[in-house]
Design a protein around this motif. Sequence first.
Motif, PDB file in Angstrom:
ATOM      1  N   CYS A 145      38.338  44.483  21.657  1.00  0.00           N
ATOM      2  CA  CYS A 145      39.495  43.816  22.383  1.00  0.00           C
ATOM      3  C   CYS A 145      39.942  42.391  22.062  1.00  0.00           C
ATOM      4  CB  CYS A 145      38.237  44.092  24.185  1.00  0.00           C
ATOM      5  SG  CYS A 145      39.749  42.388  25.120  1.00  0.00           S
ATOM      6  N   THR A 175      43.822  40.525  37.520  1.00  0.00           N
ATOM      7  CA  THR A 175      43.011  41.738  37.072  1.00  0.00           C
ATOM      8  C   THR A 175      41.777  41.674  37.356  1.00  0.00           C
ATOM      9  OG1 THR A 175      43.200  42.519  34.690  1.00  0.00           O
ATOM     10  CG2 THR A 175      44.730  43.752  36.857  1.00  0.00           C
ATOM     11  N   LEU A 193      40.562  52.879  31.098  1.00  0.00           N
ATOM     12  CA  LEU A 193      41.606  52.473  31.419  1.00  0.00           C
ATOM     13  C   LEU A 193      42.584  51.062  31.473  1.00  0.00           C
ATOM     14  CD1 LEU A 193      44.201  52.533  34.019  1.00  0.00           C
ATOM     15  CD2 LEU A 193      43.315  51.435  35.143  1.00  0.00           C
ATOM     16  N   ALA A 194      41.246  49.923  31.135  1.00  0.00           N
ATOM     17  CA  ALA A 194      41.258  49.345  30.813  1.00  0.00           C
ATOM     18  C   ALA A 194      41.709  48.460  29.199  1.00  0.00           C
ATOM     19  CB  ALA A 194      40.608  47.963  31.074  1.00  0.00           C
ATOM     20  N   VAL A 202      45.345  50.967  28.755  1.00  0.00           N
ATOM     21  CA  VAL A 202      46.676  49.504  29.387  1.00  0.00           C
ATOM     22  C   VAL A 202      46.613  48.183  28.027  1.00  0.00           C
ATOM     23  CG1 VAL A 202      46.877  48.314  30.819  1.00  0.00           C
ATOM     24  CG2 VAL A 202      46.763  50.155  31.254  1.00  0.00           C
ATOM     25  N   TRP A 203      45.567  47.695  27.921  1.00  0.00           N
ATOM     26  CA  TRP A 203      45.811  46.877  26.655  1.00  0.00           C
ATOM     27  C   TRP A 203      46.393  47.058  25.439  1.00  0.00           C
ATOM     28  CZ3 TRP A 203      40.159  46.532  26.865  1.00  0.00           C
ATOM     29  CH2 TRP A 203      39.331  46.577  25.564  1.00  0.00           C
ATOM     30  N   GLY A 229      45.355  44.653  31.178  1.00  0.00           N
ATOM     31  CA  GLY A 229      44.478  45.534  30.874  1.00  0.00           C
ATOM     32  C   GLY A 229      43.140  44.375  30.262  1.00  0.00           C
ATOM     33  N   GLU A 230      43.092  43.086  30.522  1.00  0.00           N
ATOM     34  CA  GLU A 230      41.453  42.952  29.118  1.00  0.00           C
ATOM     35  C   GLU A 230      40.957  42.357  30.429  1.00  0.00           C
ATOM     36  OE1 GLU A 230      41.048  40.798  25.311  1.00  0.00           O
ATOM     37  OE2 GLU A 230      42.453  41.553  24.628  1.00  0.00           O
TER      38      GLU A 230
END
Length: 512
Positions: free
Chosen positions: A47, A85, A104-105, A108-109, A137-138
Amino acid sequence: VFGRPSRMAPDIAVARCSVSDGAQAPGTAPGWRHATCGLVFLIVVVCYADRTNIGIVLAQTELPGIPREENGSILSAFFAGYFCTQLLGGYLARRLGSKPMLLLAAGVWTLFDVLTPFAARLGLSPLIAARIGMGLGEGMMFPTQHCLSSYWVPSHERAFLITFMTSGQDLGSVLANVISPRLVELGVWCVFAFWGGLAVLWLLAYLALGASAPEVHTRCKRSGEALWIQQHRGCGEFNDRQLSESPLPRRLLREPCIWAIFAGHVGVNYAWYVMLSWMPTFFKGRFQLDLADSPLILATPYVASWAGGILGGFISDKAVGRGCRTRHVRKFMQVTGALCNAVFLQLAASASTAGQAALWISLAAFFGKLQTAGYWVNMVDVCPETAATVMGISNTIATIPGIIGQPITQALLNGSGGERSADAWRAVFGIGGAVAAVGAAIFALLGDDVSLDAAHRPSAATEARRAVPSPASCGGGRGGPADGGAAESGSDSHDLSPAAQRALEGRPLNAA
């Protein structure tokens, strides 16, 4: 109240699962909670590497058709998505669980991060859109991490394990600053493809090994560790969690200690985001440093930050375990970290060589990261069941410095002599240090450690069933359900004594 692990009352002794001969008790050996925290640590590494890479790319090369004066807008675009988000991530993590939300996160990112170099070829607007998408996403990551911490982390291991997971921020930044400058030389797209590939591998691993809570993790239940964690954490059953509470609970927003967390978070984030996004530009502009040839200069501050976070969590748990009041420990870490960070950043801005600047920034990062053992862990102290909600609200507010801090920094550099000016960087770092110091002062004044979720826990009968399970739930899965799960006793008649209830809540047995 003091955060010290209390002795289990005789009423609770029956809740302990027997351990087979030669095996260690769940609380004394590495177990599934450590594996789960390790997996979260790894995705936090990815991340933050993804978040750091754009600053390295913009400092080291010019994207065709993208004016350098727009770097501040490109960097702040991420935070615009990140802002949107946080609340959603916390709300969905409480409703759906941390596992689906982490998947999911990260998915997406990673998608938008991999699309970044292709979007840049289409122009400034598509590039900004891709960075906003990555932020979306993040933005769900850390509220979801706190939801996971509520269920997987025992109270007496809270500071260390939470700061350990969060320290992936620093290792991700280290690896990005060591690896990504070399990848840029091969092509900008190589940076994003490399880290995207690692994210995909993590998604597959977590899909196979992860779970939202120990009581829904088959192998963790079979080992007996799930029951042990349930007895030593601050929240109730995962399947009994409250799903109807608003994403903005008024009962929490009325509490001064919640606003203390918000203030500390804002202060930390301004200084952190400025350093994270602008450190490559600082070294390249102020000292004409070739980033590709000097990766250790950029990596050293993040190594120091990682060490500060880990040490702060370890010392905090030791201090609380020896009887220090939890809130006093949290406040000490917050104030000490903020003040030392501000002083060392000013020394870095005035340094005469890149080596000296790296030393001072490393010390600033080391002490600044102590604050993670303050406001960040305190969210789980005061809201053991709704920490995801608090994190979502707090990170929404604390993302504002990331949005406004980038253009402010660009304006200060443009108006104070440019990237080579020591005065300009003193102003940039001075504002960050001042904001952090004010936030720490508010946290020290209003912070607390008393759980705000106690009155909203499941019924006493549900708590009794958790504390006194049937024999089928013990013994490493022998005689239990086919999936190894812990079965309920099937009766609400096992009412706990007041001493047992206090032990489950982590209060001293002689408390009223």
